[in-house]
Design a protein around this motif. Structure first.
Motif, PDB file in Angstrom:
ATOM      1  N   ALA A 170       0.882  -1.164   0.000  1.00 36.24           N
ATOM      2  CA  ALA A 170       0.000   0.000   0.000  1.00 36.24           C
ATOM      3  C   ALA A 170       0.915   1.207   0.000  1.00 36.24           C
ATOM      4  CB  ALA A 170      -0.913   0.002   1.220  1.00 36.24           C
ATOM      5  N   ALA A 171       1.818   1.251  -1.003  1.00 37.01           N
ATOM      6  CA  ALA A 171       2.837   2.291  -1.057  1.00 37.01           C
ATOM      7  C   ALA A 171       2.203   3.651  -1.196  1.00 37.01           C
ATOM      8  CB  ALA A 171       3.780   2.027  -2.230  1.00 37.01           C
ATOM      9  N   GLY A 172       2.974   4.661  -0.810  1.00 39.35           N
ATOM     10  CA  GLY A 172       2.462   6.010  -0.886  1.00 39.35           C
ATOM     11  C   GLY A 172       1.856   6.450   0.426  1.00 39.35           C
ATOM     12  N   GLY A 173       1.914   5.628   1.431  1.00 36.66           N
ATOM     13  CA  GLY A 173       1.377   6.015   2.735  1.00 36.66           C
ATOM     14  C   GLY A 173       0.797   4.832   3.463  1.00 36.66           C
ATOM     15  N   ASP A 174       0.635   4.949   4.752  1.00 34.46           N
ATOM     16  CA  ASP A 174       0.060   3.884   5.560  1.00 34.46           C
ATOM     17  C   ASP A 174      -1.451   3.973   5.470  1.00 34.46           C
ATOM     18  OD1 ASP A 174      -0.751   2.093   7.420  1.00 34.46           O
ATOM     19  OD2 ASP A 174       0.303   2.984   9.125  1.00 34.46           O
TER      20      ASP A 174
ATOM     21  N   MET B 120      -3.333  -6.620  -8.435  1.00 36.02           N
ATOM     22  CA  MET B 120      -2.813  -5.261  -8.397  1.00 36.02           C
ATOM     23  C   MET B 120      -2.450  -4.920  -6.958  1.00 36.02           C
ATOM     24  SD  MET B 120      -5.391  -3.410 -11.111  1.00 36.02           S
ATOM     25  CE  MET B 120      -4.650  -1.784 -10.942  1.00 36.02           C
ATOM     26  N   MET B 121      -1.781  -3.800  -6.787  1.00 31.04           N
ATOM     27  CA  MET B 121      -1.342  -3.397  -5.464  1.00 31.04           C
ATOM     28  C   MET B 121      -2.074  -2.132  -5.019  1.00 31.04           C
ATOM     29  SD  MET B 121       2.758  -4.048  -5.932  1.00 31.04           S
ATOM     30  CE  MET B 121       2.831  -3.193  -7.497  1.00 31.04           C
ATOM     31  N   PRO B 122      -2.683  -2.129  -3.827  1.00 35.99           N
ATOM     32  CA  PRO B 122      -3.268  -0.898  -3.300  1.00 35.99           C
ATOM     33  C   PRO B 122      -2.175   0.176  -3.227  1.00 35.99           C
ATOM     34  CG  PRO B 122      -3.845  -2.787  -1.934  1.00 35.99           C
ATOM     35  CD  PRO B 122      -2.789  -3.253  -2.874  1.00 35.99           C
ATOM     36  N   TYR B 123      -2.489   1.362  -3.698  1.00 40.21           N
ATOM     37  CA  TYR B 123      -1.423   2.377  -3.815  1.00 40.21           C
ATOM     38  C   TYR B 123      -2.051   3.767  -3.834  1.00 40.21           C
ATOM     39  CZ  TYR B 123       2.771   4.671  -5.758  1.00 40.21           C
ATOM     40  OH  TYR B 123       3.854   5.485  -5.978  1.00 40.21           O
TER      41      TYR B 123
END
Length: 351
Positions: A45-49, A321-324
């Protein structure tokens, strides 16, 4: 000198789902299609927690059905991830969100539909890179700057390179074959598309010359691979994993800086000596240019809230896909970076 493209015709049909809207949306409009894959372990979950959601104040909220315009047909990861957002956004807000599939012309059919929409927050484009690539290819006279960027919702690693294992067992074997037969090995793409410039950069870095064949959609690319009409295919993991499992495809590398958990078993090109890092597919929201700031703030808050839900994050992972999350400002800065990167590749062809 510009790369010559050979156009071929493959018989393939894709049903495009154009979802209608009404007072209350149907299940198909707001619910992600059933995923056939399990959630990727350790999905980023890149880009933040995502668990620590900080939202800004805004009084705006949709007053009618929101149309999420997708520049792809039904069933791919663009469509499926948009449906994940639609489902959980409805649960959080009580508002109806529908996915409108508008495929064609390197994403410009969908982009033009959004550009002509009212800037009232009820219509936005959901996708990656296509707006920029279509402009670089000369298909459109606008890029991301024609829109007002909203947040980013998900990430898909840069498309990996796949070959037929009966012909090539790994990257080195493919490159050796390409060097032995310059201009003869065929790689499938779409003119002016994201994968077109990826292949051009791969040729340059690997020191090979391929015959780039325009075959059309993702399903057309897979059909071309399975029939042996082409030797190499760039592809998204969701479209190729079943063929990998069945032994019909082998992946010779991913053009990413490092391995992602989603494709942890696939080596990067870089670690195999091919110094190619191509932009990932970051799926962002693009609004009509005059959309008010309060609308953008609403969607920034909403995306953070959706991704903070473990079930929603798992649903994103279920479509490979990845949560981002990226804020609107960061999304715009990243689009600028992607545009410049791909344009440099295109400009190098003229030298």
């Amino acid at each position: 000198m510009k790369k010559r493209i050979l156009a071929t015709v493959l018989a393939s049909a894709m049903v495009l789902g154009l979802t209608a809207c009404g007072g209350s949306s149907s299940a198909d409009a707001t619910t992600a299609a059933p995923a056939e894959t399990k959630a990727a372990e350790g999905s980023e979950a890149a880009g933040g927690d995502a668990a620590a959601v900080e939202t800004a104040a805004t009084d705006w909220k949709p007053t009618t059905t929101v149309s999420i315009v997708v520049p792809a047909g039904a069933g791919g990861n663009t469509d499926l991830s948009a449906r994940v957002f639609a489902q959980y956004a409805k649960e959080l807000t009580g508002c109806d969100f529908i996915v409108v599939n508008a495929n064609g012309a390197s994403g410009s059919v969908a982009a033009n539909q959004v550009l002509s929409a009212a800037p009232d927050g009820h219509t936005f484009l959901y996708g990656h890179n296509l707006v920029n690539v279509a402009n670089i290819a000369g298909i459109t006279d606008y890029n991301y700057t024609a829109f007002k960027l909203g947040p980013t919702f998900a990430k898909d690693p840069a498309q990996q390179l796949y070959v037929n294992p009966e012909k090539y067992k790994d990257l080195n074997e493919f490159i050796e074959a390409a060097k032995a037969a310059p201009g003869q090995l065929k790689a499938c793409t779409e003119v002016g598309a994201y994968t077109y410039y990826e292949l051009l950069e791969f040729e340059k870095v690997a020191g090979i010359d391929l015959d780039l064949v325009d075959v059309g959609s993702n399903s057309d690319k897979i059909a071309a691979m399975l029939s042996g009409q082409v030797d190499l295919m760039p592809g998204a993991y969701i479209n190729c994993k079943d063929y990998l499992t069945a032994g019909q495809f082998v992946c010779i590398g991913a053009p990413t800086e490092e391995r992602y958990d989603l494709i942890a078993d696939i080596p990067t090109l870089k670690e195999q000596g091919i110094d190619l890092v191509y932009p990932d597919c970051d799926f962002s929201f693009y609004f009509p240019k005059e959309t008010p700031d309060e609308v953008i703030t609403f969607y920034e808050n909403l995306v953070q809230q959706v991704l903070a839900d473990p079930e929603a994050a798992e649903a994103v992972a279920n479509v490979e896909m990845m949560p981002y999350y990226l804020s609107a400002a960061d999304s715009e800065a990243h689009d600028e970076e992607i545009f410049n990167t791909i344009k440099e590749i295109a400009d190098s062809l003229e030298q």
